[in-house]
Structures are given as structure tokens and as C-alpha cells.
Design a protein around this motif. Structure first.
Motif, PDB file in Angstrom:
ATOM      1  N   THR A 142      -1.214  -7.423   2.755  1.00  7.87           N
ATOM      2  CA  THR A 142      -1.399  -7.022   1.352  1.00  7.87           C
ATOM      3  C   THR A 142      -1.122  -8.163   0.364  1.00  7.87           C
ATOM      4  OG1 THR A 142       0.874  -6.224   1.326  1.00  7.87           O
ATOM      5  CG2 THR A 142      -0.828  -4.599   1.800  1.00  7.87           C
ATOM      6  N   PRO A 143      -1.689  -8.059  -0.848  1.00  3.76           N
ATOM      7  CA  PRO A 143      -1.469  -9.055  -1.898  1.00  3.76           C
ATOM      8  C   PRO A 143      -0.253  -8.674  -2.754  1.00  3.76           C
ATOM      9  CG  PRO A 143      -3.105  -7.517  -2.655  1.00  3.76           C
ATOM     10  CD  PRO A 143      -2.650  -7.019  -1.300  1.00  3.76           C
ATOM     11  N   TRP A 144       0.010  -9.478  -3.772  1.00  5.24           N
ATOM     12  CA  TRP A 144       1.215  -9.286  -4.578  1.00  5.24           C
ATOM     13  C   TRP A 144       0.965  -8.487  -5.850  1.00  5.24           C
ATOM     14  CZ3 TRP A 144      -0.440 -11.291  -9.035  1.00  5.24           C
ATOM     15  CH2 TRP A 144      -1.397 -12.298  -8.958  1.00  5.24           C
ATOM     16  N   ASN A 145      -0.296  -8.235  -6.222  1.00  5.46           N
ATOM     17  CA  ASN A 145      -0.508  -7.697  -7.576  1.00  5.46           C
ATOM     18  C   ASN A 145      -0.245  -6.190  -7.686  1.00  5.46           C
ATOM     19  OD1 ASN A 145      -2.853  -7.095  -6.165  1.00  5.46           O
ATOM     20  ND2 ASN A 145      -4.181  -7.383  -7.942  1.00  5.46           N
TER      21      ASN A 145
ATOM     22  N   ALA B 224       1.672   0.053  -4.458  1.00  2.00           N
ATOM     23  CA  ALA B 224       0.477   0.909  -4.399  1.00  2.00           C
ATOM     24  C   ALA B 224      -0.407   0.511  -3.214  1.00  2.00           C
ATOM     25  CB  ALA B 224      -0.297   0.813  -5.708  1.00  2.00           C
ATOM     26  N   ILE B 225      -0.721  -0.776  -3.100  1.00  2.00           N
ATOM     27  CA  ILE B 225      -1.669  -1.175  -2.047  1.00  2.00           C
ATOM     28  C   ILE B 225      -1.091  -0.935  -0.649  1.00  2.00           C
ATOM     29  CG2 ILE B 225      -2.957  -3.114  -1.044  1.00  2.00           C
ATOM     30  CD1 ILE B 225      -3.668  -3.993  -3.877  1.00  2.00           C
ATOM     31  N   PRO B 226       0.158  -1.303  -0.375  1.00  2.00           N
ATOM     32  CA  PRO B 226       0.703  -0.936   0.940  1.00  2.00           C
ATOM     33  C   PRO B 226       0.609   0.574   1.214  1.00  2.00           C
ATOM     34  CG  PRO B 226       2.097  -2.583  -0.073  1.00  2.00           C
ATOM     35  CD  PRO B 226       1.075  -2.205  -1.104  1.00  2.00           C
ATOM     36  N   SER B 227       0.831   1.385   0.182  1.00  2.00           N
ATOM     37  CA  SER B 227       0.764   2.841   0.415  1.00  2.00           C
ATOM     38  C   SER B 227      -0.662   3.284   0.732  1.00  2.00           C
ATOM     39  CB  SER B 227       1.302   3.611  -0.804  1.00  2.00           C
ATOM     40  OG  SER B 227       0.340   3.676  -1.844  1.00  2.00           O
TER      41      SER B 227
ATOM     42  N   PHE C 272       3.400  -4.360   9.204  1.00  2.00           N
ATOM     43  CA  PHE C 272       3.098  -4.621   7.792  1.00  2.00           C
ATOM     44  C   PHE C 272       3.562  -6.022   7.415  1.00  2.00           C
ATOM     45  CE2 PHE C 272       4.923  -3.224   3.361  1.00  2.00           C
ATOM     46  CZ  PHE C 272       3.923  -3.922   2.700  1.00  2.00           C
ATOM     47  N   LYS C 273       2.594  -6.827   6.922  1.00  2.00           N
ATOM     48  CA  LYS C 273       2.934  -8.155   6.405  1.00  2.00           C
ATOM     49  C   LYS C 273       2.598  -8.208   4.915  1.00  2.00           C
ATOM     50  CE  LYS C 273       1.137 -11.977   5.219  1.00  2.00           C
ATOM     51  NZ  LYS C 273       2.138 -12.426   4.272  1.00  2.00           N
ATOM     52  N   PRO C 274       3.605  -8.116   4.059  1.00  2.00           N
ATOM     53  CA  PRO C 274       3.327  -8.149   2.615  1.00  2.00           C
ATOM     54  C   PRO C 274       3.147  -9.581   2.115  1.00  2.00           C
ATOM     55  CG  PRO C 274       5.680  -7.903   2.990  1.00  2.00           C
ATOM     56  CD  PRO C 274       5.048  -8.002   4.361  1.00  2.00           C
TER      57      PRO C 274
ATOM     58  N   SER D 146      -6.207  -3.944   8.183  1.00  2.00           N
ATOM     59  CA  SER D 146      -6.557  -3.556   6.816  1.00  2.00           C
ATOM     60  C   SER D 146      -5.997  -4.625   5.892  1.00  2.00           C
ATOM     61  CB  SER D 146      -5.986  -2.178   6.494  1.00  2.00           C
ATOM     62  OG  SER D 146      -6.389  -1.826   5.188  1.00  2.00           O
ATOM     63  N   PHE D 147      -6.898  -5.337   5.240  1.00  2.00           N
ATOM     64  CA  PHE D 147      -6.530  -6.518   4.452  1.00  2.00           C
ATOM     65  C   PHE D 147      -6.962  -6.336   3.009  1.00  2.00           C
ATOM     66  CE2 PHE D 147      -8.178 -10.331   2.382  1.00  2.00           C
ATOM     67  CZ  PHE D 147      -7.097 -11.195   2.443  1.00  2.00           C
TER      68      PHE D 147
END
Ligand code: NAD
Length: 503
Positions: A155-158, A162-165, A180-182, A231-232
């Protein structure tokens, strides 16, 4: 205020139900982009062996988790959603501190995670398949969803929660396990989210968190033979790498990438409303949203009026620390993002666009220790310019004049991306024509390009996505596979397409 690594809290990876340090013993810092003296914590700089341990744990946990009935899995997710809701304010404050966007927006980010978790928990009782009549007598035919195995979530930082969920929760409700790799810029929000899943009772190994760099941790995930889904969400360049690295092993890959979104302001638009929308769409999250309205195409009949009033409003935006309730726009996320913005301001001027306001980093007074940039507007932009074609991902809006609705749609579509678009008009015919003709995954009428809700599909076309969607029930298609099942209870061999049932 913390200044040294020694004083800072050390945060760990979460593998197989335990909070553990990286095998490497290496750490990285997480600092506040509004004030780099504020050290939020130090996190594990993980390596391939940490990833391998996490994948092995997820692989083992999957064998149990996939057999837990989906409605029971969902009970844990309902509990998680409530825990996120109970802690919304603290989670939002942590998020503003680590990535800069204003509190109202980080509250919105956390709310999106709450909404998604409640919504997907509901899917625990709704993973409908199809039951159809067989063409043969005494034969039953149906389809059902089944999980795939271990999913890598990158996932990205912005949108740090929300995006991880959007990824982890549908993966779980379908019966998959997760590594999970944030993003390295927002590990605290990721960790906060995983802690809540742990507290909600998700069994050990079902969700694993491994922090660290894209190359080291990301590549180890992409290359593992035990990962079935990736999922990227992130930039188009890295998405291309993800696609290339995973193709040989035929992983299921879901990519959500960059955007260059457009608001089209027609000559009959309510200009007050359009200006409000362009401000929010262009400068919300300091322009660092994949759906940011970085292009505004304005009909020549209202161009002068629009640009004068829009620029006045932009000049009045209050820039500062996102934790201050008076702030309307926070910093950009990092020094490198600030340099990217500055370089595009330079490119825009060299290309001959008119710099109508902004254009400089803000480095004095209370802003001296952060990555602040003036909200910036270029006018008289030619749609072929680089600033009108490339994703800047900062507080820079390009205003492009156009002479007709058809020309605006042409300009709007003529970029490599296809995430979000919008039109401001009072003409229902134009609104519907634009809805049909804009080749984007998301479209708005009389609203800016941002504002998606969790129960509809989210994603984009062309260089923004690879055909999958997250959110809504569409997300279930990323995290499950169809199995068709035939049950013959005739007691004899019946050959499909050869034997026919008697009338
Ligand atoms: P990024 O591509 O730099 O990083 C995204 C993630 O990929 C991070 O976790 C990063 O560590 C990881 N990564 C980096 N290199 C990798 C590699 N070689 N292998 C595997 N993983 C690797 O993006 P970013 O700067 O974090 O985020 C900004 C970008 O994300 C923008 O382009 C924005 O448009 C996009 N974005 C898209 C959406 C969408 O839904 N379409 C949503 C939000 C952000």
C-alpha cells in the motif's frame, strides 16, 4: 519533542500472532512531515527472511482460517470495525502526525476504514453464488466463491488506513490470509490497524505485518511461490514492476495506480459550486490523492471569470500543520515529494504556462521544519504540456481553456491515466454524454473528482489499473475464485452435451 532514535518508541513486525523484531536488527525512522524534529517512532527495516517467516505463518494459518465459516469470520470483522470507530480520533491524530493531511481528512480516512470493515463484514453472509438448472436430469449445478491462499497487500502512504482496509478486510472475509507491507512513510497507521485486528480476535498468522522498503520486502513478496494474490496500490512505475515480477508465476494481481484527473467546467456551470469543488479536489491532501483534480478544463466563455475567482480562493488557503484546526492544507509527505513538486513548477514555467499563484516552497516561521509548498495554479495550460499529462502528486492545478463540450471531453480523455473525472453543468444531456464518454473508472456530476464511497467499485482504466476493482462487492472478485460444482444424483453416467434428457 523527541529528537533522537534512542529516545523513540520502537515498533515491531507482527508475525504469527507475535510482535517481533526484524532478523536484520535494522530500523528506520518515521518523522512528522510538518516538523522533521518530531520523531514518531522507529520501525523494523525487514528483510527477505522476515517476509519468508510471515508467508510461512500465513500459509499455515490459511488452512484453518479458510474453514472458518464466513459468517463467523465476519463476526470478528464487525468487532474490528467497532474498535476502529471507538478510537477514531486517536487514530486520525497519529495519521496526521505521520503523513501531514489535515485532521478532518485523516478522520475521513479512518471513517473509510470503519465503513469498509462494516460493509465487508456484511459480506460474510452474502457471498452469493449461482444455482442453475442442469441440462441433464437428476443433476445439480452451482457456483461458489473460494479463497485463494496467502495475499500480499502492498500500500501507499496517502490513505494509510483506508487503503489497507480496502484490501485486507475483503481478503479476510473471503477466507484468505494476508502479509501486509505498508508504505515506509506511514507504518504507524498500518500498525494501529493490525493491532485492532489482533484485538478483535483474528487468529495468529492470519494477518501479518512486515515493515520495510519496497525493494527488499516488496520483491520478496512478489517472488514467493506461496503468494497467490498481490493487491497493490501505488505509482504506475512500481505497478509495472509488480506486474512483470509476478507474471511468470501467474499470481492474481490487482493494481491501482496513478491518476491525472479532470474537472470539466462548462459555460452553464454554477461557478461558485465549481470553484468550491476545484479547491477541494485540487488541494485536499495537498493534491496527493490518486483522484486529485490536477486538471481543470474550463469553457472559454467563463474562463476569465473562473480563473480570477479560483486563484483568489487558492491564494487565501491557510497552509500549516494539519493538527491545527485552522489549517486548510498541510505539508506534502516528504522532502522528495517536495522536490518533485518544485521540479514540476519549474517545468511548467519553462513550457510556457502562466503561473497564476504559488510556485514556491514555504520555509519560514512555523513552516521552516516541514515540507510545505504554496498551493499553485497554472493557467493557459496547453493540454500537451508535461504538467498537464504527468502525475505531479502535489498542490498544483493546471487550468486549460476549451471551446466546447466535445473539446473538453477530448482533452479530459487524452492522458495515459483513467481514474476519475467530473463535469460541472446544468445541462442534463451534457452530463449524461460525459458520463458515457469519459473513459475513467469513476465519474462525478457537479462534484469534484474525489469522494468515493466504499460500497461502489473503485479503480481506474488504462495506466491506472489492470481491470480489477476494489471496494464494493467487486472487491470479492479480487480475493476469491469461482468454482463450479456439479452433483449427479442419477446413479448413471450422464454425458454433458452428448446425452440429452428426455422431454
Ligand atoms: P509507490 O509506488 O512509490 O509505493 C507504493 C508501495 O509499493 C509502497 O509500499 C512501496 O514501498 C512499495 N514498493 C516500492 N517499490 C516496490 C517494488 N519494487 N516491489 C514491491 N513493492 C514496492 O507509491 P507511493 O509514493 O507510496 O504512492 C503514491 C502513488 O500511489 C501515486 O502514483 C498515486 O496515484 C498512487 N495511488 C493510487 C491509488 C488508486 O487507487 N489508484 C490510490 C492511492 C495512491
Amino acid at each position: 519533542m523527541l529528537t533522537s532514535t534512542e529516545q523513540a518508541t520502537t515498533y515491531h513486525n507482527f508475525i504469527d500472532g507475535s510482535w517481533v523484531p526484524s532478523v536484520s536488527g535494522d530500523l528506520f525512522e518515521n518523522r512528522n512531515p510538518a516538523n522533521v524534529d518530531d520523531l514518531i517512532g522507529v520501525f523494523q527495516k525487514s528483510t527477505r527472511s522476515d517476509v519468508d517467516r510471515a508467508i510461512a505463518a500465513a500459509r499455515r494459518a490459511y488452512e484453518h482460517w479458510r474453514l472458518v465459516p464466513a459468517p463467523r469470520r465476519a463476526e470478528l470483522l464487525f468487532r474490528a470495525a467497532q474498535l476502529i470507530a471507538d478510537r477514531k480520533e486517536a487514530l486520525a491524530r497519529d495519521m496526521t502526525r505521520e503523513m501531514g493531511k489535515v485532521l478532518d481528512e485523516t478522520r475521513g480516512d479512518v471513517q473509510e476504514a470503519i465503513d469498509m470493515t462494516f460493509f465487508m463484514a456484511g459480506e460474510g453472509r452474502r457471498q452469493y453464488g449461482q444455482t442453475v438448472p442442469s441440462e441433464l436430469r437428476d443433476k445439480f449445478a452451482m457456483s461458489m466463491r473460494q479463497p485463494l491462499g496467502v495475499c500480499a497487500v502492498i500500500t501507499p502512504w496517502n490513505f494509510p488506513m483506508a487503503i489497507p482496509s480496502w484490501k485486507i478486510i475483503p481478503a479476510l472475509v473471503c477466507g484468505n490470509s494476508v502479509v501486509f507491507k505498508p508504505a515506509t512513510l506511514t507504518p504507524l497507521s498500518a500498525l494501529n490497524f493490525v493491532k485492532i485486528l489482533e484485538e478483535a480476535g483474528i487468529p495468529p498468522g492470519v494477518v501479518n505485518l512486515v515493515t520495510g522498503g519496497g525493494e527488499e520486502v516488496g520483491n520478496a513478496l512478489l517472488q514467493s511461490g506461496d503468494i497467490r494474490v498481490v493487491s497493490f496500490t501505488g505509482s504506475t512505475d512500481v505497478g509495472r514492476t509488480v506486474s512483470q515480477q509476478t507474471a511468470p508465476s501467474f499470481k492474481k494481481v490487482h493494481l491501482e495506480m496513478g491518476g491525472k484527473n479532470v474537472i470539466m467546467v462548462m459555460d452553464d456551470a454554477n461557478l461558485d459550486l465549481a470553484i468550491e469543488g476545484c479547491l477541494w479536489g485540487g488541494f485536499g491532501t495537498s493534491g496527493q490523492r490518486c483522484t486529485a483534480a490536477s486538471r481543470v478544463v474550463v469553457h472559454r466563455k467563463v474562463y476569465k471569470d473562473f480563473t480570477t475567482r479560483f486563484v483568489d480562493r487558492v491564494k487565501a488557503l491557510r497552509v500549516g500543520d494539519g493538527l491545527d484546526p485552522k489549517t486548510q492544507m498541510g505539508p506534502v509527505v516528504s522532502e522528495s515529494q517536495l522536490k518533485t513538486v518544485m521540479s514540476y513548477v519549474d517545468i511548467g514555467q519553462k513550457e510556457g504556462a502562466a503561473l497564476a499563484c504559488g510556485g514556491h516552497p514555504l520555509r519560514s516561521g512555523a513552516l521552516a521544519k516541514g515540507f510545505f509548498h504554496e498551493p499553485t495554479v497554472f493557467t493557459d495550460v496547453d493540454p500537451r504540456m508535461r504538467i498537464a499529462q504527468e502525475e505531479i502528486f502535489g498542490p498544483v492545478v493546471c487550468v486549460i481553456p476549451s471551446s466546447s463540450f466535445e473539446e473538453a471531453v477530448g482533452i479530459g480523455n487524452n492522458v495515459q491515466y483513467g481514474l476519475s473525472a467530473s463535469i460541472y453543468t446544468q445541462d442534463i444531456n451534457r452530463a449524461f454524454a460525459a458520463m458515457r464518454d469519459m473513459y475513467t473508472g469513476i465519474f462525478y456530476v457537479n462534484a469534484p473528482t474525489i469522494g468515493a464511497e466504499v460500497h461502489l467499485p473503485f479503480g481506474g482504466t488504462k495506466a491506472t489499473g489492470n481491470g480489477h476493482r476494489e471496494a464494493g462487492t467487486a472487491a470479492l472478485d479480487v480475493f476469491s475464485e469461482w468454482k463450479s460444482v456439479y452433483v449427479d444424483f442419477s446413479g448413471r453416467l450422464q454425458r454433458a452435451q452428448i446425452d440429452t434428457a428426455e422431454l
